[in-house]
Design a protein around this motif. Structure first.
Motif, PDB file in Angstrom:
ATOM      1  N   GLU A  54       0.849  -1.195   0.000  1.00 58.49           N
ATOM      2  CA  GLU A  54       0.000   0.000   0.000  1.00 58.49           C
ATOM      3  C   GLU A  54       0.879   1.237   0.000  1.00 58.49           C
ATOM      4  OE1 GLU A  54      -3.180   2.252   2.991  1.00 58.49           O
ATOM      5  OE2 GLU A  54      -3.011   0.062   3.023  1.00 58.49           O
ATOM      6  N   CYS A  55       0.520   2.208  -0.823  1.00 54.29           N
ATOM      7  CA  CYS A  55       1.278   3.456  -0.882  1.00 54.29           C
ATOM      8  C   CYS A  55       0.923   4.333   0.315  1.00 54.29           C
ATOM      9  CB  CYS A  55       0.981   4.199  -2.184  1.00 54.29           C
ATOM     10  SG  CYS A  55       1.862   5.776  -2.325  1.00 54.29           S
ATOM     11  N   GLY A  56       1.938   4.694   1.098  1.00 53.40           N
ATOM     12  CA  GLY A  56       1.701   5.526   2.268  1.00 53.40           C
ATOM     13  C   GLY A  56       1.293   6.935   1.914  1.00 53.40           C
ATOM     14  N   LEU A  57       1.551   7.344   0.663  1.00 52.77           N
ATOM     15  CA  LEU A  57       1.237   8.708   0.241  1.00 52.77           C
ATOM     16  C   LEU A  57      -0.162   8.807  -0.362  1.00 52.77           C
ATOM     17  CD1 LEU A  57       2.409  11.593  -0.075  1.00 52.77           C
ATOM     18  CD2 LEU A  57       3.231  10.896  -2.340  1.00 52.77           C
ATOM     19  N   THR A  58      -0.514   7.861  -1.245  1.00 49.54           N
ATOM     20  CA  THR A  58      -1.785   7.954  -1.979  1.00 49.54           C
ATOM     21  C   THR A  58      -2.840   6.961  -1.493  1.00 49.54           C
ATOM     22  OG1 THR A  58      -1.170   6.341  -3.683  1.00 49.54           O
ATOM     23  CG2 THR A  58      -0.482   8.632  -4.028  1.00 49.54           C
TER      24      THR A  58
ATOM     25  N   ASN B  39       9.897   4.010  -4.001  1.00 54.56           N
ATOM     26  CA  ASN B  39       9.146   2.948  -3.327  1.00 54.56           C
ATOM     27  C   ASN B  39       7.655   3.130  -3.573  1.00 54.56           C
ATOM     28  OD1 ASN B  39      11.674   2.418  -2.361  1.00 54.56           O
ATOM     29  ND2 ASN B  39      11.104   2.369  -0.210  1.00 54.56           N
ATOM     30  N   ILE B  40       7.096   2.255  -4.388  1.00 54.83           N
ATOM     31  CA  ILE B  40       5.669   2.284  -4.697  1.00 54.83           C
ATOM     32  C   ILE B  40       5.142   0.848  -4.693  1.00 54.83           C
ATOM     33  CG2 ILE B  40       5.716   4.446  -6.005  1.00 54.83           C
ATOM     34  CD1 ILE B  40       5.780   2.778  -8.572  1.00 54.83           C
ATOM     35  N   PRO B  41       3.814   0.649  -4.577  1.00 53.38           N
ATOM     36  CA  PRO B  41       3.277  -0.712  -4.510  1.00 53.38           C
ATOM     37  C   PRO B  41       3.544  -1.558  -5.750  1.00 53.38           C
ATOM     38  CG  PRO B  41       1.647   0.887  -3.762  1.00 53.38           C
ATOM     39  CD  PRO B  41       2.780   1.670  -4.358  1.00 53.38           C
ATOM     40  N   GLU B  42       3.805  -0.906  -6.896  1.00 52.50           N
ATOM     41  CA  GLU B  42       4.063  -1.649  -8.133  1.00 52.50           C
ATOM     42  C   GLU B  42       5.471  -2.219  -8.205  1.00 52.50           C
ATOM     43  OE1 GLU B  42       0.704   1.175  -8.792  1.00 52.50           O
ATOM     44  OE2 GLU B  42       2.718   1.381  -7.959  1.00 52.50           O
ATOM     45  N   TYR B  43       6.337  -1.814  -7.287  1.00 53.87           N
ATOM     46  CA  TYR B  43       7.740  -2.262  -7.354  1.00 53.87           C
ATOM     47  C   TYR B  43       7.846  -3.794  -7.386  1.00 53.87           C
ATOM     48  CZ  TYR B  43      12.661  -0.889  -7.144  1.00 53.87           C
ATOM     49  OH  TYR B  43      13.975  -0.631  -7.460  1.00 53.87           O
ATOM     50  N   PRO B  44       7.203  -4.516  -6.451  1.00 55.20           N
ATOM     51  CA  PRO B  44       7.326  -5.977  -6.507  1.00 55.20           C
ATOM     52  C   PRO B  44       6.680  -6.592  -7.747  1.00 55.20           C
ATOM     53  CG  PRO B  44       5.752  -5.312  -4.808  1.00 55.20           C
ATOM     54  CD  PRO B  44       6.457  -4.077  -5.252  1.00 55.20           C
ATOM     55  N   VAL B  45       5.681  -5.941  -8.323  1.00 55.59           N
ATOM     56  CA  VAL B  45       5.083  -6.442  -9.561  1.00 55.59           C
ATOM     57  C   VAL B  45       6.141  -6.463 -10.663  1.00 55.59           C
ATOM     58  CG1 VAL B  45       3.355  -6.028 -11.353  1.00 55.59           C
ATOM     59  CG2 VAL B  45       2.784  -5.607  -8.952  1.00 55.59           C
ATOM     60  N   VAL B  46       6.896  -5.370 -10.756  1.00 61.85           N
ATOM     61  CA  VAL B  46       7.927  -5.258 -11.789  1.00 61.85           C
ATOM     62  C   VAL B  46       9.018  -6.303 -11.575  1.00 61.85           C
ATOM     63  CG1 VAL B  46       9.667  -3.742 -12.821  1.00 61.85           C
ATOM     64  CG2 VAL B  46       7.448  -2.803 -12.113  1.00 61.85           C
ATOM     65  N   ILE B  47       9.546  -6.384 -10.363  1.00 59.97           N
ATOM     66  CA  ILE B  47      10.660  -7.299 -10.091  1.00 59.97           C
ATOM     67  C   ILE B  47      10.239  -8.753 -10.291  1.00 59.97           C
ATOM     68  CG2 ILE B  47      12.295  -8.129  -8.364  1.00 59.97           C
ATOM     69  CD1 ILE B  47      12.935  -5.311  -9.225  1.00 59.97           C
ATOM     70  N   LEU B  48       9.141  -9.151  -9.660  1.00 58.14           N
ATOM     71  CA  LEU B  48       8.733 -10.553  -9.708  1.00 58.14           C
ATOM     72  C   LEU B  48       8.191 -10.934 -11.082  1.00 58.14           C
ATOM     73  CD1 LEU B  48       7.049 -10.809  -6.199  1.00 58.14           C
ATOM     74  CD2 LEU B  48       9.304 -11.663  -6.871  1.00 58.14           C
ATOM     75  N   GLY B  49       7.521  -9.993 -11.763  1.00 58.98           N
ATOM     76  CA  GLY B  49       7.055 -10.267 -13.114  1.00 58.98           C
ATOM     77  C   GLY B  49       8.208 -10.476 -14.072  1.00 58.98           C
TER      78      GLY B  49
ATOM     79  N   LEU C 164      13.202   2.783   3.397  1.00 56.79           N
ATOM     80  CA  LEU C 164      14.532   2.565   2.839  1.00 56.79           C
ATOM     81  C   LEU C 164      14.372   2.140   1.384  1.00 56.79           C
ATOM     82  CD1 LEU C 164      16.060   0.652   5.875  1.00 56.79           C
ATOM     83  CD2 LEU C 164      16.214   3.087   5.348  1.00 56.79           C
ATOM     84  N   PRO C 165      15.176   2.661   0.483  1.00 57.74           N
ATOM     85  CA  PRO C 165      14.904   2.503  -0.956  1.00 57.74           C
ATOM     86  C   PRO C 165      14.912   1.051  -1.427  1.00 57.74           C
ATOM     87  CG  PRO C 165      17.103   3.415  -0.579  1.00 57.74           C
ATOM     88  CD  PRO C 165      16.393   3.454   0.737  1.00 57.74           C
ATOM     89  N   LEU C 166      13.910   0.702  -2.218  1.00 58.42           N
ATOM     90  CA  LEU C 166      13.817  -0.650  -2.755  1.00 58.42           C
ATOM     91  C   LEU C 166      14.797  -0.882  -3.894  1.00 58.42           C
ATOM     92  CD1 LEU C 166       9.944  -1.237  -2.721  1.00 58.42           C
ATOM     93  CD2 LEU C 166      11.638  -1.766  -0.957  1.00 58.42           C
ATOM     94  N   PHE C 167      15.361   0.188  -4.465  1.00 58.93           N
ATOM     95  CA  PHE C 167      16.408  -0.024  -5.476  1.00 58.93           C
ATOM     96  C   PHE C 167      17.719  -0.444  -4.824  1.00 58.93           C
ATOM     97  CE2 PHE C 167      16.626   4.596  -4.586  1.00 58.93           C
ATOM     98  CZ  PHE C 167      17.954   4.711  -4.205  1.00 58.93           C
ATOM     99  N   HIS C 168      17.808  -0.289  -3.501  1.00 62.99           N
ATOM    100  CA  HIS C 168      18.970  -0.732  -2.741  1.00 62.99           C
ATOM    101  C   HIS C 168      18.703  -2.150  -2.257  1.00 62.99           C
ATOM    102  CE1 HIS C 168      21.707  -0.952   0.762  1.00 62.99           C
ATOM    103  NE2 HIS C 168      22.445  -0.103   0.079  1.00 62.99           N
TER     104      HIS C 168
ATOM    105  N   ILE D  24       3.212  -4.301   3.296  1.00 60.02           N
ATOM    106  CA  ILE D  24       4.281  -3.319   3.112  1.00 60.02           C
ATOM    107  C   ILE D  24       3.654  -1.962   2.847  1.00 60.02           C
ATOM    108  CG2 ILE D  24       6.329  -2.706   1.778  1.00 60.02           C
ATOM    109  CD1 ILE D  24       6.371  -5.635   0.786  1.00 60.02           C
ATOM    110  N   ILE D  25       4.001  -0.977   3.662  1.00 56.27           N
ATOM    111  CA  ILE D  25       3.582   0.403   3.423  1.00 56.27           C
ATOM    112  C   ILE D  25       4.738   1.110   2.733  1.00 56.27           C
ATOM    113  CG2 ILE D  25       2.711   2.542   4.432  1.00 56.27           C
ATOM    114  CD1 ILE D  25       0.876   0.086   4.792  1.00 56.27           C
ATOM    115  N   THR D  26       4.587   1.368   1.440  1.00 55.44           N
ATOM    116  CA  THR D  26       5.683   1.967   0.676  1.00 55.44           C
ATOM    117  C   THR D  26       5.655   3.485   0.811  1.00 55.44           C
ATOM    118  OG1 THR D  26       4.359   2.040  -1.358  1.00 55.44           O
ATOM    119  CG2 THR D  26       5.722   0.084  -0.988  1.00 55.44           C
TER     120      THR D  26
END
Length: 571
Positions: A64-68, A106-116, A263-267, A285-287
């Motif tokens: 879930e996006c902590g901002l939106t 860090n956004i909720p779509e990050y794991p979609v991109v990596i795992l996809g 903490l950045p998910l690109f790290h 996960i609250i991104t």
């Protein structure tokens, strides 16, 4: 004691894929090994391992996006991962082993991109979204990126970056807010994830193939691609899941842990521990796409996370910010610090603010090790000799402390400072396009970090090898002085670098940030430090008062910028 016993009891039920062998392993005269038994590591692709049990909690929120407030359930996550994998191969015509650049906060779509991408056999190179086009273009070129995935707001940055290398790289953009329009020429991410693609999966992804390609400066030099295989990251997840190491509880019918991912998910710390590890256990996960005091404190109060995964700057922020109150820690079960060492004095300040006996754990790792190598454990906390330590190696991991430039990799004895070298299944395959960058000695990977261990086998970091200050032949670790300086009244942050000195070769110089509305007397600070250290560690290089300490996204101090600041002021 209740927290510890309850945690171990519940953790024991969640290690279905980890089979323990008999017998423990302890320190020997030739190396230090984990006290925990070796674990069996499955040969599964990363995406399969992470989502292995996702069907058990498919209606729970995954991210879930902590901002939106934008969020996806585990069922939605699995569907989008499958659709994105098919779209990459069929719609975007990518082949196994191709690389996509993930230029995202860090956004909720990050794991979609990596795992996809992983499901499709595609490698992800993670990119820092605050980089300049020049920095990004170098990574795109070196990694042979075929597609860029980014936010609508970052389309101009992605476009400028690919323009510098004159390559026609498709850009996929994610709408982070309702009503956004996909830029002309870009591909709408939702079109790739919301529509099923009839693509036969060949099922031949090998666990030894590269899954992610983050970039790291390594022990020396310019950034280079770190080849982390599916097996590397799955190994580290298995190691972290051990019942005596893991702190998250596996999701059940009546409980789901929540974690803030600031903490950045690109790290690699963020990607492995705050994303893949959390999803493996069914956590929420609250991104947080960026760190701001209001956003971080707001999500802390709203979502009441059980686990706080911190880096030193955030730990120091929590300890010092006036709007962070005792009640904000009411739900916190454990605090874990990583990315850079946190001193015991800073830890004590944070726990004093919480006014609660929260177990405080530390970990150590590198991009090259997926990342975790060493951790403290709840069972360690009753041992007084652990104070200030990073802990002991995770299972299946061996380490040594060797002399600087010792090419024989001879293990030193207790309380002798040297460079840490590592062996384990989480250690990278190698550097991408850098065959000359050999940081291995007889199979041991050099870390560039200076450490020692005590008689009980607990490891302590002193500093980076290349950051040690050389004072008349003595080696001064900046982190030691920084911890002392932060204990001086009204100082909220500090950094120390070596500067030229006509009598000593180099001398420590402090850069300090005062608490808002206060003034620091440099002479009093120098005397304060003098009273606590040996003569060669004194601040003979002086003190500078600055507004903030330059740090990278993972919280590590950018000492080179402070040295440049000094050089500019002393031309």
């Amino acid at each position: 004691m209740f927290v510890v016993s309850r945690l171990v009891k519940r953790s024991a039920n969640r290690v279905a894929a980890v089979i323990l062998n008999r017998g423990g392993r302890r320190a020997t005269h030739s190396k230090i090994t984990s006290e925990l038994p070796d674990i069996e590591i499955p040969r599964l692709p990363l995406n399969e391992y992470v989502l292995e049990f996702a069907s058990e909690w498919e209606d729970r929120t995954a991210a879930e996006c902590g901002l939106t407030g934008r969020k996806y359930t585990y069922k939605e996550l699995r569907t989008k991962v499958k659709n994105f994998a098919g779209a990459l191969r069929k719609k975007l015509k990518l082949e196994k082993g191709d690389v996509i650049a993930v230029l995202l906060p860090n956004i909720p779509e990050y794991p979609v991109v990596i795992l996809g991408a992983n499901r499709a056999g595609i490698i992800c190179t993670t990119v820092n979204p605050i980089y300049t086009p020049a920095e990004i273009s170098k990574q795109l070129l070196d990694s042979s990126t075929k597609v860029i995935v980014t936010l609508n707001e970052l389309w101009a940055l992605a476009s400028a970056s690919k323009g510098l290398i004159n390559k026609d790289i498709p850009i996929v953009t994610i709408n982070s807010q309702a009503g956004q329009t996909t830029p002309a020429g870009a591909i709408n991410f939702s079109e790739l994830t919301d529509n099923s693609v009839d693509f036969p999966e060949d099922g031949t992804i090998c666990s030894d193939e590269v899954a992610v390609l983050p970039y790291s400066s390594g022990t020396t030099g310019l950034p280079k691609g770190v080849q982390l295989t599916h097996f590397n990251i799955v190994s580290n997840l298995c190691q972290l899941e051990h019942p005596l190491i893991g702190c998250n509880w596996r999701t059940t019918a009546d409980h789901q842990d929540t974690t803030q991912a600031v903490l950045p998910l690109f790290h690699i710390y963020g990607l492995t521990i705050l994303c893949m590890y959390q999803l493996r256990l069914g956590c929420k996960i609250i991104t947080l796409p960026k760190f701001t005091p209001d956003l971080y404190i707001g999500t802390l109060k709203k979502h009441k996370p059980e686990l706080l995964y911190l880096a030193p700057p955030i730990a120091i922020f929590l300890a010092n910010h006036p709007t962070v109150k005792e009640e904000d820690f009411s739900n916190v079960r454990t605090i874990i610090n990583g990315a850079a060492p946190l001193g015991i004095l800073d830890e004590e300040k944070l726990l004093k603010k919480a006014n609660k006996n929260i177990p405080f754990l530390q970990g150590y790792g590198l991009t090259e090790t997926s990342p975790a190598v060493i951790t403290t454990r709840l069972s360690h906390l009753s041992n007084k000799s652990i104070i200030g330590s990073l802990g002991k190696p995770v299972p299946n991991t061996e380490v040594k402390i060797i002399g600087i430039d010792d090419m024989t990799a001879t293990h030193l004895g207790p309380n002798q400072m040297g460079e840490l070298v590592v062996k384990g299944p989480q250690v990278m395959k190698g550097y991408h396009n850098r065959p000359e960058e050999n940081i291995f000695i007889d199979g041991w990977m050099r870390t560039g970090d200076m450490m020692y261990y005590n008689e009980d086998g607990f490891l302590f970091i002193t500093d980076r090898l290349k950051e040690l200050i050389k004072v008349k032949g003595f080696q001064v670790p900046p982190a030691e002085l920084e911890e002392i300086i932060r204990d001086f009244p009204d100082i909220v942050d500090a950094a120390v670098v070596g500067v030229p000195h006509e009598n000593y070769g180099e001398a420590p110089r402090a850069y300090v940030v005062p608490r808002q509305g206060t003034k620091i007397n440099p002479e009093k600070l120098i005397e304060f430090v003098k009273s606590k250290v040996a003569p060669y560690k004194q601040l003979r290089g002086g003190v500078s008062i600055i507004d903030n300490i330059p740090k990278n996204a993972s919280g590590k101090i950018l000492r080179r910028e402070l040295k440049q600041l000094y050089e500019k002021a002393n031309k």
